[in-house]
Scaffold this active site. Structure first.
Site, PDB file in Angstrom:
ATOM      1  CB  VAL A 168      -1.133   0.056   0.965  1.00  0.00           C
ATOM      2  CG1 VAL A 168      -1.705  -0.999   0.884  1.00  0.00           C
ATOM      3  CG2 VAL A 168      -0.235  -0.309   2.671  1.00  0.00           C
ATOM      4  CB  CYS A 169       4.405   1.946  -0.184  1.00  0.00           C
ATOM      5  SG  CYS A 169       5.255   3.732   0.386  1.00  0.00           S
ATOM      6  CB  ILE A 170       1.899   4.880  -4.082  1.00  0.00           C
ATOM      7  CG1 ILE A 170       1.420   6.048  -2.831  1.00  0.00           C
ATOM      8  CG2 ILE A 170       0.763   4.191  -4.844  1.00  0.00           C
ATOM      9  CD1 ILE A 170       0.101   6.745  -3.523  1.00  0.00           C
ATOM     10  CB  THR A 171       7.301   5.766  -1.386  1.00  0.00           C
ATOM     11  OG1 THR A 171       6.694   6.125  -0.361  1.00  0.00           O
ATOM     12  CG2 THR A 171       8.673   7.146  -1.934  1.00  0.00           C
TER      13      THR A 171
END
Length: 328
Positions: free
Chosen positions: A175-178
């Site tokens: 759920v990380c979109i860095t």
């Protein structure tokens, strides 16, 4: 230099078996020591609001597992430490690096937690180094974990500042979109980044993010992790704090990133997203299955304990059967 290292991720690696030396996988010891305490498994649920709350933290501590309480209920942290210590359990909390956190750390002197994690997205920062030094000065007996980082330079600097362990992983989480929002991170090469960082480390490394299967735990140990932080595999349980949502008669639980608008309550500097996961059973069932799978991995390694996984051979299998985010 990084360019001298092969670049790979979890799905690109297969570990190579050795002759088994135990009669049953149940003989394999999955316990690990971090600081002054020993835990049943080398895994820790991610310190995120949809993964654990105080009740889940207490359940984990009572069961002999490591946990890190998230930092998003700031006022609740001191009562939480008391609650754990009153039951003879370890207290493990998170802090940020804002100015008021310095006063907060000073307030902990009378009842210091055993573990503090300095938890920011880009942990190779002067602000983190300053906070490590502050905690070590005020609470010399507290074990300090600092992160998140993705380079050997960062690991060395945080260790030199006094960190007892570093957390490696910039944006590989589900759920990380860095990586999408900034162009930076270890997404897609998290396992190679872990290996690169571990070669420079003198203290334990916690691999954080990108774990999609239980086999990835063994792979993380092989490439230098002492502990593995896991988000999505620990989300969506009956005890998980995320909201339960029904879609077409099926139960789902929400899971969102720590820098998502859902967690922040505002659309500003967003580097996380929300997803729905099919509701799972009890957390303990997943922990038990992880333990059994890790015992099997140790037996395939020809070992008796977790550290034996560090010495197995491996092959790099590009274009493997999975692709990172494909559902397995």
């Amino acid at each position: 230099m990084l360019n001298e290292f092969p670049i790979f991720d979890y799905e690109d690696i297969q570990l190579i078996p050795n002759k088994c030396v135990i009669k049953s996988r149940a003989e394999a010891d999955t316990s690990v020591t971090l600081g002054n305490h020993t835990f049943k498994l080398p895994v820790v649920p991610a310190n995120m609001q949809t993964i654990l709350d105080e009740n889940v933290a207490e359940q984990l501590a009572k069961g002999g597992y490591f946990y890190i309480m998230h930092r998003f209920d700031e006022a609740g942290r001191i009562p939480f430490i008391k609650r754990m210590h009153n039951q003879g359990l370890i207290a493990s909390i998170s802090v940020g690096v804002k100015d008021y956190e310095y006063d907060f750390v000073r307030q902990l002197k009378t009842d210091a937690p055993e573990y503090i994690t300095i938890d920011i997205a880009h942990g190779h920062a002067d602000s983190v180094i300053s906070m490590i030094q502050h905690i070590k000065k005020e609470l010399p007996d507290t074990f300090v974990i600092a992160g998140n980082v993705g380079t050997p330079e960062a690991v060395r600097e945080l260790e030199n500042a006094g960190a007892d362990a570093t957390k490696v992983g910039i944006g590989p989480g589900k759920v990380c979109i860095t990586k999408v929002k900034t162009g930076f991170g270890t997404g897609g090469w998290q396992l190679a980044a872990l290996r690169w960082c571990a070669k420079a480390a003198r203290k334990p490394i916690i691999a954080d993010g990108g774990i999609r299967t239980h086999g990835d735990i063994a792979k993380s140990i092989r490439f230098g992790a002492s502990m593995i932080m896991i988000g999505s595999l620990f989300a969506g349980h009956i005890e998980s704090p995320g909201k339960t949502i029904e879609v077409d008669g099926e139960q789902f639980k929400e899971y969102y990133g720590s820098a998502s608008q859902y967690q922040k309550g505002a659309y500003k500097n967003v580097e996380g997203k929300r997803i729905l996961l099919p509701a799972k059973g009890h957390l303990q069932d997943t922990l038990t299955e992880m333990e059994q799978d890790l015992q099997s991995a140790i037996s395939y390694a020809g070992g008796r304990q977790v550290a034996d996984l560090k010495h197995v051979d491996y092959v790099i299998v590009k274009n493997s059967i999975w692709n990172g985010d494909a559902s397995h």
